[in-house]
Design a protein around this motif. Sequence first.
Motif, PDB file in Angstrom:
ATOM      1  N   ALA A  32     -86.627  14.380  59.631  1.00 41.78           N
ATOM      2  CA  ALA A  32     -88.218  13.404  59.447  1.00 41.78           C
ATOM      3  C   ALA A  32     -88.391  12.200  58.480  1.00 41.78           C
ATOM      4  O   ALA A  32     -88.700  11.037  58.485  1.00 41.78           O
ATOM      5  N   ILE A  33     -88.112  12.912  57.176  1.00 37.60           N
ATOM      6  CA  ILE A  33     -88.331  12.550  56.245  1.00 37.60           C
ATOM      7  C   ILE A  33     -87.790  11.234  55.064  1.00 37.60           C
ATOM      8  O   ILE A  33     -88.300  10.547  54.763  1.00 37.60           O
ATOM      9  N   HIS A  34     -86.172  11.644  55.900  1.00 37.70           N
ATOM     10  CA  HIS A  34     -85.727  11.063  55.064  1.00 37.70           C
ATOM     11  C   HIS A  34     -85.337   9.761  55.382  1.00 37.70           C
ATOM     12  O   HIS A  34     -85.366   7.646  55.110  1.00 37.70           O
ATOM     13  N   ARG A  35     -85.860   9.942  57.465  1.00 43.03           N
ATOM     14  CA  ARG A  35     -86.072   7.944  57.935  1.00 43.03           C
ATOM     15  C   ARG A  35     -87.368   7.761  57.412  1.00 43.03           C
ATOM     16  O   ARG A  35     -87.271   6.449  58.012  1.00 43.03           O
ATOM     17  N   MET A  36     -88.055   7.588  57.709  1.00 44.63           N
ATOM     18  CA  MET A  36     -89.682   7.765  57.590  1.00 44.63           C
ATOM     19  C   MET A  36     -90.206   7.486  56.089  1.00 44.63           C
ATOM     20  O   MET A  36     -91.404   6.198  56.482  1.00 44.63           O
ATOM     21  N   HIS A  42     -90.793   1.182  42.191  1.00 43.03           N
ATOM     22  CA  HIS A  42     -90.565   1.135  41.012  1.00 43.03           C
ATOM     23  C   HIS A  42     -89.540   2.245  41.436  1.00 43.03           C
ATOM     24  O   HIS A  42     -88.356   2.010  40.494  1.00 43.03           O
ATOM     25  N   CYS A  43     -90.134   3.864  41.079  1.00 38.19           N
ATOM     26  CA  CYS A  43     -88.735   4.901  40.674  1.00 38.19           C
ATOM     27  C   CYS A  43     -87.435   5.244  41.572  1.00 38.19           C
ATOM     28  O   CYS A  43     -87.287   5.637  41.352  1.00 38.19           O
ATOM     29  N   ARG A  44     -88.154   4.842  42.976  1.00 39.41           N
ATOM     30  CA  ARG A  44     -86.766   4.491  43.786  1.00 39.41           C
ATOM     31  C   ARG A  44     -87.360   5.540  44.676  1.00 39.41           C
ATOM     32  O   ARG A  44     -86.223   6.697  45.474  1.00 39.41           O
ATOM     33  N   VAL A  45     -88.181   6.551  44.322  1.00 37.28           N
ATOM     34  CA  VAL A  45     -88.911   7.997  44.852  1.00 37.28           C
ATOM     35  C   VAL A  45     -88.501   7.914  46.267  1.00 37.28           C
ATOM     36  O   VAL A  45     -89.472   6.709  46.319  1.00 37.28           O
ATOM     37  N   GLN A  46     -88.570   8.721  47.586  1.00 33.85           N
ATOM     38  CA  GLN A  46     -89.166   8.648  48.599  1.00 33.85           C
ATOM     39  C   GLN A  46     -90.535   9.450  48.536  1.00 33.85           C
ATOM     40  O   GLN A  46     -90.877  11.059  47.782  1.00 33.85           O
ATOM     41  N   ILE A  47     -91.594   8.973  49.042  1.00 29.39           N
ATOM     42  CA  ILE A  47     -92.910   9.174  49.683  1.00 29.39           C
ATOM     43  C   ILE A  47     -93.509  10.102  49.930  1.00 29.39           C
ATOM     44  O   ILE A  47     -93.396   9.953  51.148  1.00 29.39           O
ATOM     45  N   ILE A  48     -93.439  11.749  50.038  1.00 25.56           N
ATOM     46  CA  ILE A  48     -94.141  12.468  51.044  1.00 25.56           C
ATOM     47  C   ILE A  48     -94.863  13.040  51.017  1.00 25.56           C
ATOM     48  O   ILE A  48     -95.803  12.969  51.764  1.00 25.56           O
TER      49      ILE A  48
END
Length: 77
Positions: A32-36, A42-48
């Motif tokens: 879910a995190i990967h998709r949503m 700026h840093c391209r991290v996934q915002i969890i």
Amino acid sequence: MARCEVCGNDYGMTFEVHAQGAVHVFDCFSCAIHRMAPICEHCRVQIIGQGVEVEGHWYCGAHCARAEGRTGIVDRV
């Protein structure tokens, strides 16, 4: 059983996420995190976590927002 839209796992305990008029099916939170999760511009991290949204742009925090020239953004602790 339903199939996870990320990994394709056919699993009896999938769950649905309803967002912006669409229904998504996942077998685990990591899919879910990967998709949503939005991605920091700026840093391209996934915002969890909380993240910062400024005029339609997403950042993981105030530091990245400021690095992209956004002003008036303050992290809260």
